[in-house]
Design a protein around this motif. Structure first.
Motif, mmCIF file in Angstrom:
data_model
loop_
_atom_site.group_PDB
_atom_site.id
_atom_site.type_symbol
_atom_site.label_atom_id
_atom_site.label_comp_id
_atom_site.label_asym_id
_atom_site.label_seq_id
_atom_site.Cartn_x
_atom_site.Cartn_y
_atom_site.Cartn_z
ATOM 1 N N ASP A 50 0.853 -1.182 0.000
ATOM 2 C CA ASP A 50 0.000 0.000 0.000
ATOM 3 C C ASP A 50 0.892 1.236 0.000
ATOM 4 O O ASP A 50 1.756 1.374 0.874
ATOM 5 N N LEU A 53 1.278 3.001 3.313
ATOM 6 C CA LEU A 53 2.147 2.274 4.244
ATOM 7 C C LEU A 53 3.614 2.509 3.893
ATOM 8 O O LEU A 53 4.447 2.707 4.782
ATOM 9 N N LEU A 56 4.589 5.858 5.269
ATOM 10 C CA LEU A 56 4.691 5.839 6.736
ATOM 11 C C LEU A 56 5.998 5.200 7.199
ATOM 12 O O LEU A 56 6.666 5.703 8.107
ATOM 13 N N GLU A 83 -2.398 11.695 1.811
ATOM 14 C CA GLU A 83 -2.295 11.306 3.217
ATOM 15 C C GLU A 83 -2.825 12.424 4.103
ATOM 16 O O GLU A 83 -2.634 13.598 3.826
ATOM 17 N N ARG A 87 -2.212 12.487 10.493
ATOM 18 C CA ARG A 87 -1.426 11.251 10.605
ATOM 19 C C ARG A 87 0.063 11.530 10.417
ATOM 20 O O ARG A 87 0.897 10.965 11.113
ATOM 21 N N TRP A 94 3.712 7.643 17.267
ATOM 22 C CA TRP A 94 2.626 6.726 16.917
ATOM 23 C C TRP A 94 2.178 5.863 18.088
ATOM 24 O O TRP A 94 1.007 5.511 18.176
ATOM 25 N N PHE A 101 -3.604 5.069 13.498
ATOM 26 C CA PHE A 101 -3.025 4.048 12.637
ATOM 27 C C PHE A 101 -3.697 2.702 12.834
ATOM 28 O O PHE A 101 -4.071 2.341 13.948
ATOM 29 N N THR A 102 -3.800 1.941 11.760
ATOM 30 C CA THR A 102 -4.373 0.598 11.835
ATOM 31 C C THR A 102 -3.393 -0.318 12.577
ATOM 32 O O THR A 102 -2.209 0.006 12.737
ATOM 33 N N LYS A 104 -2.195 -3.020 11.428
ATOM 34 C CA LYS A 104 -1.175 -3.398 10.443
ATOM 35 C C LYS A 104 -0.115 -2.307 10.323
ATOM 36 O O LYS A 104 1.088 -2.601 10.283
ATOM 37 N N GLU A 105 -0.531 -1.056 10.273
ATOM 38 C CA GLU A 105 0.423 0.053 10.204
ATOM 39 C C GLU A 105 1.273 0.122 11.471
ATOM 40 O O GLU A 105 2.484 0.355 11.400
ATOM 41 N N GLN A 106 0.655 -0.103 12.612
ATOM 42 C CA GLN A 106 1.403 -0.103 13.872
ATOM 43 C C GLN A 106 2.459 -1.201 13.873
ATOM 44 O O GLN A 106 3.597 -0.989 14.315
ATOM 45 N N LEU A 109 5.261 -0.012 11.683
ATOM 46 C CA LEU A 109 6.046 1.044 12.334
ATOM 47 C C LEU A 109 6.941 0.467 13.426
ATOM 48 O O LEU A 109 8.101 0.872 13.570
#
Length: 171
Positions: A50, A53, A56, A83, A87, A94, A101-102, A104-106, A109
């Motif tokens: 993505d 992502l 990020l 974006e 965010r 974060w 953040f989702t 998955k994003e967490q 990160l």
């Protein structure tokens, strides 16, 4: 433009030139095969991820590495891609702003931090397991490759004193 405004602009330019680092090696010209190899890895790493992502991850690693050149580039790219500004402001904190953040994003990160700061004790098993729970094997390989790549770009930009706000991709 008034004389006062002109004098202010001249003073600002002089101050910026005084603070600017001395010119250094142009890595792309000095080592074109190596530069192209990093571009190839970067392109391959992004494949199937993505784009939000990707940015990020690149922003977080650039923050950790103190790379203003890459941070400016990737926050600009993220904005152009739509974006959310809030965010972008929360990437550096974060953990305290998880609601931005989702999961998955967490996980991405967290993995970005562990790999970027690998000298502080490696990549903990729980961090790796969390990422592996959110990404299939191929995606996880690409996330890792992206983290490796942005860390390489950060080191290139820092070592060659790239100036934040300049984007050589536009040249």
């Amino acid at each position: 433009m008034t004389n006062n405004e002109n004098a202010t602009q001249t003073a600002a330019k002089t101050a910026a030139q005084t603070l600017a680092p001395a010119p250094r090696l142009n890595f792309a010209k000095a080592a074109p095969k190596a530069f192209k190899a990093v571009i190839g890895l970067d392109s391959a790493a992004r494949d199937g991820l993505d784009p939000a992502l990707v940015e990020l991850i690149q922003i977080r690693a650039s923050l950790l590495n103190g790379c203003a050149y890459c941070l400016h580039m990737h926050t600009s790219d993220a904005r152009k891609a739509g974006e959310d500004e809030a965010r972008l402001h929360m990437v550096g904190v974060w953990r305290e702003a998880r609601n931005f953040f989702t999961e998955k994003e967490q996980a991405a990160l967290d993995l970005t931090e562990a790999v970027t700061l690998v000298h502080q004790g490696g990549v903990p098993d729980d961090v790796y397991a969390r990422a592996a729970a959110h990404f299939d094997e191929t995606e996880l390989g690409h996330v890792l490759a992206l983290i490796f790549t942005i860390n390489t770009w950060n080191r290139i930009a820092l070592s060659t004193a790239k100036v934040a706000g300049e984007d050589e991709r536009q040249a």
